[in-house]
Scaffold this motif. Structure first.
Motif, mmCIF file in Angstrom:
data_model
loop_
_atom_site.group_PDB
_atom_site.id
_atom_site.type_symbol
_atom_site.label_atom_id
_atom_site.label_comp_id
_atom_site.label_asym_id
_atom_site.label_seq_id
_atom_site.Cartn_x
_atom_site.Cartn_y
_atom_site.Cartn_z
ATOM 1 N N GLN A 198 -29.830 -75.458 -40.708
ATOM 2 C CA GLN A 198 -29.658 -76.947 -40.327
ATOM 3 C C GLN A 198 -28.944 -76.988 -38.960
ATOM 4 O O GLN A 198 -28.931 -77.886 -38.032
ATOM 5 N N LEU A 199 -27.823 -76.171 -38.860
ATOM 6 C CA LEU A 199 -26.937 -76.141 -37.649
ATOM 7 C C LEU A 199 -27.522 -75.444 -36.463
ATOM 8 O O LEU A 199 -27.393 -75.863 -35.148
ATOM 9 N N LYS A 200 -28.133 -74.528 -36.762
ATOM 10 C CA LYS A 200 -28.726 -73.515 -35.482
ATOM 11 C C LYS A 200 -29.646 -74.222 -34.744
ATOM 12 O O LYS A 200 -29.486 -74.379 -33.359
ATOM 13 N N PRO A 201 -30.749 -74.864 -35.499
ATOM 14 C CA PRO A 201 -31.534 -75.586 -34.623
ATOM 15 C C PRO A 201 -31.036 -76.661 -33.861
ATOM 16 O O PRO A 201 -31.786 -77.200 -32.698
ATOM 17 N N ALA A 202 -29.961 -77.355 -34.347
ATOM 18 C CA ALA A 202 -29.137 -78.487 -33.607
ATOM 19 C C ALA A 202 -28.345 -78.103 -32.578
ATOM 20 O O ALA A 202 -27.954 -79.088 -31.977
ATOM 21 N N ARG A 203 -28.275 -76.730 -32.488
ATOM 22 C CA ARG A 203 -27.129 -76.548 -31.408
ATOM 23 C C ARG A 203 -27.498 -76.952 -29.948
ATOM 24 O O ARG A 203 -28.721 -76.954 -29.615
ATOM 25 N N PRO A 204 -26.656 -77.514 -29.489
ATOM 26 C CA PRO A 204 -26.879 -78.339 -27.963
ATOM 27 C C PRO A 204 -27.192 -77.201 -26.958
ATOM 28 O O PRO A 204 -27.018 -76.183 -27.053
ATOM 29 N N ASN A 205 -28.087 -77.893 -26.086
ATOM 30 C CA ASN A 205 -28.342 -77.359 -24.970
ATOM 31 C C ASN A 205 -27.478 -77.528 -23.723
ATOM 32 O O ASN A 205 -27.302 -78.616 -23.236
ATOM 33 N N PHE A 206 -26.613 -76.429 -23.398
ATOM 34 C CA PHE A 206 -25.694 -76.396 -22.348
ATOM 35 C C PHE A 206 -26.150 -76.424 -20.794
ATOM 36 O O PHE A 206 -25.400 -76.225 -19.828
ATOM 37 N N SER A 207 -27.522 -76.121 -20.904
ATOM 38 C CA SER A 207 -27.971 -75.640 -19.582
ATOM 39 C C SER A 207 -27.579 -76.733 -18.596
ATOM 40 O O SER A 207 -27.702 -77.931 -18.502
ATOM 41 N N LEU A 208 -27.330 -76.206 -17.387
ATOM 42 C CA LEU A 208 -26.744 -77.217 -16.232
ATOM 43 C C LEU A 208 -28.112 -78.167 -15.614
ATOM 44 O O LEU A 208 -27.628 -79.331 -15.129
ATOM 45 N N THR A 209 -29.382 -77.756 -15.891
ATOM 46 C CA THR A 209 -30.447 -78.361 -15.318
ATOM 47 C C THR A 209 -30.680 -79.802 -15.785
ATOM 48 O O THR A 209 -31.137 -80.480 -15.482
ATOM 49 N N SER B 81 -23.485 -81.908 -42.305
ATOM 50 C CA SER B 81 -23.243 -80.509 -43.435
ATOM 51 C C SER B 81 -21.782 -80.744 -43.892
ATOM 52 O O SER B 81 -21.588 -80.115 -45.105
ATOM 53 N N TRP B 82 -20.737 -81.022 -43.080
ATOM 54 C CA TRP B 82 -19.561 -81.092 -43.411
ATOM 55 C C TRP B 82 -19.523 -82.196 -44.902
ATOM 56 O O TRP B 82 -18.759 -81.918 -45.691
ATOM 57 N N GLU B 83 -19.991 -83.331 -44.662
ATOM 58 C CA GLU B 83 -19.902 -84.318 -45.656
ATOM 59 C C GLU B 83 -20.512 -83.681 -47.174
ATOM 60 O O GLU B 83 -20.447 -84.020 -47.963
ATOM 61 N N ASP B 84 -21.794 -82.992 -46.976
ATOM 62 C CA ASP B 84 -22.677 -82.678 -47.902
ATOM 63 C C ASP B 84 -21.483 -81.488 -48.635
ATOM 64 O O ASP B 84 -21.599 -81.384 -49.983
ATOM 65 N N HIS B 85 -20.852 -80.622 -47.931
ATOM 66 C CA HIS B 85 -20.024 -79.739 -48.435
ATOM 67 C C HIS B 85 -18.896 -80.343 -49.258
ATOM 68 O O HIS B 85 -18.724 -79.909 -50.348
ATOM 69 N N GLN B 86 -18.136 -81.248 -48.638
ATOM 70 C CA GLN B 86 -17.174 -81.972 -49.096
ATOM 71 C C GLN B 86 -17.811 -82.682 -50.769
ATOM 72 O O GLN B 86 -16.994 -82.499 -51.747
ATOM 73 N N ASN C 192 -17.781 -69.602 -42.588
ATOM 74 C CA ASN C 192 -19.293 -69.260 -42.613
ATOM 75 C C ASN C 192 -19.935 -70.109 -41.730
ATOM 76 O O ASN C 192 -21.112 -70.244 -41.419
ATOM 77 N N VAL C 193 -19.141 -71.437 -41.370
ATOM 78 C CA VAL C 193 -20.105 -72.275 -40.496
ATOM 79 C C VAL C 193 -19.413 -72.365 -39.081
ATOM 80 O O VAL C 193 -19.930 -71.899 -38.286
ATOM 81 N N LEU C 194 -17.961 -72.901 -39.070
ATOM 82 C CA LEU C 194 -17.547 -73.011 -37.804
ATOM 83 C C LEU C 194 -17.510 -71.535 -37.060
ATOM 84 O O LEU C 194 -17.606 -71.384 -35.971
ATOM 85 N N ARG C 195 -17.232 -70.617 -37.910
ATOM 86 C CA ARG C 195 -16.900 -69.088 -37.328
ATOM 87 C C ARG C 195 -18.028 -68.070 -37.827
ATOM 88 O O ARG C 195 -17.591 -67.054 -38.111
ATOM 89 N N ASN C 196 -19.288 -68.812 -37.872
ATOM 90 C CA ASN C 196 -20.344 -68.094 -38.414
ATOM 91 C C ASN C 196 -20.491 -66.718 -37.207
ATOM 92 O O ASN C 196 -20.368 -66.802 -36.275
ATOM 93 N N ARG C 197 -20.787 -65.598 -38.073
ATOM 94 C CA ARG C 197 -20.838 -64.589 -37.085
ATOM 95 C C ARG C 197 -21.929 -64.542 -36.127
ATOM 96 O O ARG C 197 -21.674 -63.921 -35.048
ATOM 97 N N ASP C 198 -22.984 -65.201 -36.423
ATOM 98 C CA ASP C 198 -24.111 -65.131 -35.359
ATOM 99 C C ASP C 198 -24.188 -66.322 -34.660
ATOM 100 O O ASP C 198 -24.579 -66.270 -33.445
ATOM 101 N N TYR C 199 -23.626 -67.593 -35.063
ATOM 102 C CA TYR C 199 -23.711 -68.430 -34.388
ATOM 103 C C TYR C 199 -22.223 -69.127 -34.202
ATOM 104 O O TYR C 199 -21.605 -69.661 -34.967
#
Lengths: 795, 504
Positions: A88-99, A119-124, A161-168
């Motif tokens: 859910q989160l990875k695909p939604a990661r924002p695009n920071f490209s300057l263009t 995701s936070w509300e679901d988790h809670q 596992n979410v905010l400090r996920n090792r991969d993202y």
């Protein structure tokens, strides 16, 4: 006990079967539970039996499966969170490209925030349900084994596992998106505050450690610092930009807006915890660092605002500066400079007036008269200008500066500074009072009168040389009293009352004495009349005597009478009454000395001319002159004859002859030859053909009796007098002090004297030194032999 | 939970401002026994600060200072000096244990704004709103109350409610004025107003008692003047218990019985039970026949964290999805007998139970997370001294007791009892294989516990430190005696003992 029971063998029952003995395999139970937890995550909990799930967990704990259950649950939650992150989160990661455009970036940021929030509300929600089901595990197992509760662990798992996920690095993305959106809002865009807020709530609900210490919130440890750094940069830049393009008014307005905006942000978008921190950043960059420069802006700064009465702007400015400096030193400094500047502008009018007048100075009476009149008018204008400035500044002080005490002090200092720079201010202010008491206050209510007097007192307060003021005031007052020019005694008394409040009794005692004299004289006159009536003497005398007995110490004698002594040979009818009163008075007050001051008096005489009778009000001298012509044997008298007959001092004689014989409207005498000037050879005769429109009229003296500014000559005299009296005061103070202290160092003595006298005037050090020298000469003091810097009092 | 008003009172006490305290209590009498966020009650603070005069005032107004409550205990132990302490003791500081306190507090909390000592009941949950609105004659706000309390305590309300049928919401316009109504409600909900019922409202207490059908109120007002405050209070609480016992016996103790599988519906309940407006139904299965029993109950009285959580869970997560199902049914895995014991205890605070069921009750209380009932069950178990525990006549043995204590975490109470019991009957015990196995199990447990000990000892929770000696002594006593007299114990046992560090 053994013997009693030992006789019969008791069969001991083996432990019964019960819940505690039911066999149970962990795997079976866990299968049931994990299935249920999955359903919870799938949002399909409606068919679950809470009781059954709870009981299962309960039994697992009883069966000592607590530890594996605890771990399995945590693993399940962890796996779930990891999956959420990837799917859910990875695909939604924002695009920071300057263009990409701002719009694009905002959209993608929004999507990301929404995903995080979801995701936070679901988790809670799910964690809440899991915690309920595993309540027994929490209560018994976690408690007994000192393990963090499911809730706390669940929060930590989300963090790791979410905010400090090792991969993202979702956490970093989140910070970045929030900061970017805040920047957009600062630039004027509209953003979805509520969405950011819910993410911020999340960061506030998560902690660095399982202890969940308040200062270890992720919001504080991870987000806030970045936010503050970004804000710091933004406002450094902002301050520079504003300074470049804005005038002062715009600058303070924008600063005010920014402060409100940031406050609102802490209330609606991020945490209120940050409020004091961001506030201090904005204050530092926009106020502390730059406000001085803004205030000094030529065309729009503080000076401009003060000059143009920009109350609102000044108010905002004041409130801004107060945020960073409670005593608003910067405003005070600039305001003082401005007030002094404006005050000096007013003073300049006085100087520029006086300069051209100086060359024309001379014995030429008329020219002098004119310039004196003009200067009097100017003096009044000076006072009014100062008061207007004071009013203006007071209004600003009241409305814009919230009646700030410190600013009031500053304003007072500024006024005192420029007022005292004008050496004539004491005289001017006294003249102002004189003018108002004589004319200005007519027809005004008590409150209005009081207001004007208060204004005068305000200016009086600023004067350092109060003794000079006292001198002028007494002079002006005495003229008003004797000539009956005050509109009301109450007003006079009120004014003196105010002086008394300001500087004390010693300042006003003489003025009060003057009033007392006036009252006593009135009584005296009445009594004298009674006395005459009792004696039945001179009933035929047509002379009504109204006498004023003045105590010489109270009245500013010399300034009233000049240096010449005033003698006069009274005609017999007057002489008779004069000596009669003198007798009467001296009988009552043995040992006093009466000195007659004819130049101060007036008389009402009834004169018969060809056409009709007139009542004429003239000065005493003029009456004496006229009485010389009251003898039918006298046709005409020469100037010298008159002089011999009356022995009136020459200058007075000339003045009065001028008014009786030269002034066109009141020519009761005829002068030959007819000319403006009076010469010793001139002859005077009674003008029997005199006519006037009024039955009652007044013949004034050429030189008016009104209070005017002093001529330079007079002023010089006044200054000398002042110096003289100051010398006395200084000597008295020195002797008083030394008598008490016996021995004192020079510096200390100077300090003491200055302090004692500063209420009356600012003593000049060289003058004090001179007085000390003089006292040493007269052997009141001596220098200590060992230390010439120390004085010793000689008893 | 804590009003600002209370803080003002507490500050006045801290400052020793007796006048402010007095004035405050005139208007806010209910603060007299309230506790603040530090769990201070006014008397605790007054005695801690040593304000003799204020303490005297508080006590004379009826502040409670019972030794069995946390607050009462605290007041005496933290008293600044002996003078204060003696004052507390003199002022009817009841020496006997008042175990009615938590019950009374629970009941009061249903009505009062300040939830008194939630910590005493071990339950933290929002105060349930009442289901009945009372409208006094002279207007003013409607007063929210609970139908079951009204019916239990007042004949007047019972008749009124039962005759009004089962509407969605009870709205009772009554001809009494608001002040009198509140006085009566306070009495019914055991809110200690301190100054008694006598001088409130327009009617005197006897008139109120007759009017509302509260015979016990009449009695309490007429009670002989010599009775002290605490005794009076006890009588008032006992009267309430009697009323609720009647409610239990006459209404709630009768379950609806359905064959297994048949769905329950609220309409099946008799109308007199419906008039009580039950909001929870507890479902229990009989172990013998295929029947299922449904007990109507009230959330307000339920003191089980499990049941409360189950209700909340169903409300929050399930009802919203499946649509209204009222009342909420919670099924409970105990026998109907135990269920009835528990429910009766909820309503009356009374436990009467044959010794055979005591252990089941303990286990049930543990499962349902009812701490206070656990203590009561332990008390029941440990006050018996019967050989039945050895022979299993009761349906369980002393070893079951020890094991249950271990499982339910009540071993600090049960272990000393077991140790004493075994020590006094060692001769009879040490026959047979069963015994050896049991001892082995016991020792195993002891070892586990001791291994866990260091953690406890370093922790700062006082009760852990307290129970360490308690637990050590009887255990070693048991095992020592054991070791000297009976060599038949295996060497393995010896080794275990050595490992445990006991003096062999």
């Amino acid at each position: 006990m053994a013997s009693k029971l030992g006789s019969s063998r008791i069969k001991i029952k083996a432990p019964r079967k019960g819940i505690s003995n039911e066999s149970m395999r962990f795997d079976d139970a866990w299968a049931l539970l994990s299935e249920a937890l999955q359903q919870i995550y799938e949002r399909d909990a409606s068919n679950l039996s809470f009781e059954e799930l709870y009981r299962t967990a309960y039994k697992m704990v009883l069966k000592k499966h607590g530890d594996p259950l605890y771990n399995s649950v945590n693993n399940l939650v962890k796996a779930r969170l990891q999956r959420v992150t990837t799917t859910q989160l990875k695909p939604a990661r924002p695009n920071f490209s300057l263009t990409s455009s701002d719009l694009g970036r905002r959209e993608s940021g929004n999507r990301f925030l929404a995903a995080v929030k979801q995701s936070w509300e679901d988790h809670q929600l799910c964690l809440g349900m899991i915690t309920d089901i595993l309540m027994y595990l929490d209560r018994v197992f976690c408690n007994d084994n000192k393990k963090p509760s499911i809730q706390v662990t669940g929060m930590a798992l989300f963090r790791d596992n979410v905010l400090r996920n090792r991969d993202y690095d979702i956490g970093a993305d989140l910070n970045r998106v929030i900061l970017e959106q805040i920047r957009m809002e600062r630039d004027g865009d509209v953003i979805d505050r509520a969405r950011i807020r819910s993410c911020v709530y999340m960061l506030e609900g998560l902690y660095e450690t399982m202890d969940e210490r308040e200062d270890q919130k992720l919001y504080l440890t991870k987000f806030e610092a970045e936010f503050l750094t970004a804000s710091n940069e933004f406002y450094t830049d902002e301050a520079r930009k504003l300074l470049e393009v804005c005038d002062a008014a715009t600058y303070i307005e924008r600063t005010n807006d920014r402060l409100n905006e940031e406050w609102e942000r802490t209330q609606s978008t991020i945490s209120t915890l940050t409020e004091p921190k961001i506030r201090s950043i904005v204050e530092k960059h926009l106020i502390t660092d730059n406000i001085r420069e803004v205030m000094q802006l030529e065309a729009s700064g503080l000076n401009f605002m003060v000059d143009n009465d920009r109350y609102e702007q000044l108010k905002v400015l004041y409130n801004l500066v107060r945020r960073v400096d409670n005593s608003v030193i910067e405003i005070r400094r600039m305001l003082k400079d401005r007030v002094v500047y404006l005050g000096r502008e007013i003073n300049k009018g006085v100087y520029s007036f006086r300069k051209p007048a100086t060359p024309g100075e001379g014995p030429n009476g008329e020219a002098e008269d004119k310039s004196v009149n003009a200067e009097t008018a100017m003096a009044l204008r000076w006072v009014e200008d100062v008061l207007a400035l004071k009013d203006k500044i007071d209004k600003i002080w009241e409305y814009s500066f919230a009646t700030d005490q410190g600013i009031q002090q500053t304003v007072s200092k500024a006024f005192a500074e420029f007022i005292n720079e004008n050496k004539r201010s004491p005289e001017y202010i006294s003249l102002f009072v004189d003018e108002n008491i004589k004319k200005g206050l007519k027809g005004k209510t008590e409150a209005e009168v009081d207001m004007v007097l208060d204004k005068a007192i305000v200016l009086f307060r600023y004067i350092h040389d109060k003794d000079i003021f006292e001198r002028y005031y007494k002079k002006h007052l005495s003229k008003r009293l004797i000539l009956g020019r005050s509109i009301s005694n109450d007003v006079e008394r009120a004014m003196i009352g105010k002086f008394k409040v300001e500087v004390g009794f010693s300042f006003t005692s003489k003025m009060e004495g003057m009033f007392k004299d006036m009252n006593v004289s009135q009584d005296l006159t009445t009594e004298y009349k009674k006395h005459l009536a009792n004696l039945h003497l001179d009933n035929d005398s047509n002379i009504d005597l109204d006498i004023k007995v003045l105590t010489s110490t109270f009245w500013p004698w010399s300034s009233m009478s000049g240096e010449t002594t005033h003698t006069c040979i009274y005609p017999p009818e007057l002489e008779k009454i004069r000596s009669s009163f003198q007798q009467f008075y001296l009988r009552r007050h043995n040992g006093r000395q009466l000195t007659w001051q004819p130049q101060m008096g007036t008389a009402d005489i009834r004169a018969t001319f060809k056409s009709r009778k007139y009542e004429i009000n003239v000065a005493t001298y003029a009456m004496v002159i006229l009485l010389q012509f009251n003898n039918p044997n006298v046709e005409s008298l020469s100037y010298n004859e008159i002089k011999t007959l009356t022995s009136i001092p020459e200058s007075e004689l000339i003045r009065h002859l001028q008014s009786l014989a030269v002034a066109p409207r009141s020519r009761v005498l005829v002068k030959a030859p007819m000319s403006r000037d009076v010469k010793p050879t001139d002859k005077f005769s009674f003008n029997a053909g005199f006519q006037s429109k009024q039955l009652k009229f007044k013949i004034g003296t050429v030189k008016g009796a009104g209070n005017k500014v002093e001529t330079d000559k007079e002023r010089k005299e006044t200054e000398e007098k002042v110096d003289e009296s100051r010398a006395h005061l200084i000597e008295a103070a020195v002797v008083r002090t030394m008598k008490a202290r016996k021995s004192l160092k020079h510096g200390d003595l100077m300090l003491q004297i200055t302090e004692q006298l500063s209420k009356r005037f600012m003593p000049d050090p060289s003058m004090i030194k001179k007085r000390i020298e003089s006292l040493i000469e007269r052997e009141y003091l001596e220098r200590e032999t060992a230390d010439p810097n120390t004085y010793v009092y000689l008893a | 939970m804590h009003s600002q008003g209370l803080d003002i009172l507490m500050n006045a006490i801290r400052l020793g401002d007796i006048k402010a305290v007095q004035e405050h209590l005139v208007t806010s009498k209910h603060h007299l026994n309230a506790v603040d966020k530090f769990d201070y009650s006014p008397i605790v603070l007054a005695s801690l600060c040593g304000h003799y005069d204020i303490l005297e005032l508080l006590l004379s107004l009826g502040a409670r200072c019972d030794r069995d409550t946390f607050q009462g205990e605290r007041a005496v132990y933290s008293a600044l000096n002996d003078r204060i302490r003696n004052l507390l003791l003199k002022y009817d500081y009841s020496v006997s244990v008042d175990n009615k306190q938590p019950y009374a507090t629970l009941l009061s909390s249903l009505l009062s704004k300040e939830v008194g000592c939630a910590s005493l009941t071990g339950i933290f949950r929002p105060r349930p709103d009442g289901d009945t609105l009372i409208r006094p004659r002279n207007g003013g706000d409607e007063i929210v109350a609970h139908a079951f309390v009204l019916i239990a305590r007042s004949k007047y309300f019972r008749d009124l409610i039962e005759s009004s049928g089962t509407l969605q919401v009870n709205r009772l316009p009554i001809p009494a004025d608001a002040d009198s109504t509140l006085v009566v409600l306070r009495y019914m909900y055991l809110i200690d107003s301190g100054d008694g019922i006598e001088n409130c409202g327009t009617l005197d207490s006897t008139e109120l008692a007759v009017y509302f059908g509260l015979p016990s109120l009449c009695k309490s007002a007429d009670s002989e003047p010599g009775r002290s405050g605490a005794n009076k209070r006890t009588a008032v609480v006992e009267a309430a218990q009697e009323d609720f016992l009647r409610l239990w016996d006459e209404y709630l103790s009768v379950p609806l019985c359905l064959p297994r599988g048949e769905p329950f519906s609220i309409s099946m309940l008799p109308s007199r039970i419906k008039s009580l407006r039950p909001d929870v139904v507890l479902q229990v299965e009989s172990q013998f026949d295929g029947n299922v029993f449904f007990y109507a109950a009230h959330r307000a009285m339920i003191q089980s964290d499990f049941i409360c959580t189950a209700i909340r869970f169903k409300q929050e997560f399930q009802l919203s999805q499946t649509g209204g199902q009222w009342p909420i049914i919670v099924s409970i895995d105990v026998s109907p007998e135990i269920m009835e014991v528990i429910l009766k205890w909820f309503y009356t605070d009374m436990v009467e139970i044959p010794s055979e069921d005591a252990l089941d009750l303990l286990q049930a209380a543990d499962m349902l997370l009812i701490e206070r009932l656990k203590s009561r069950a332990c008390l029941l178990i440990t006050t018996q001294d019967s050989d039945g525990l050895l022979t299993g006549e009761l349906g369980y043995s002393i070893f079951d007791v020890a094991r249950t204590g271990w499982i339910t975490g009540t071993f600090p109470k049960l272990d000393p009892f077991c140790a004493r019991f075994l020590a006094s009957r060692l001769e009879q015990c040490l026959e047979g294989e069963v015994i050896r196995l049991q001892f082995e199990e016991l020792i195993q447990r002891f070892r586990m516990r001791f291994e866990a000990l260091p953690a406890h000892m370093f922790s700062d929770e006082p009760h852990d430190v307290d129970h360490v000696p308690q637990l050590q002594e009887p255990a070693s006593e048991t095992l020592k005696t054991d070791n000297y007299e009976y060599v038949r114990l295996t060497t393995a046992l010896d080794e275990l003992l050595v490992k445990l560090g006991f003096d062999v």
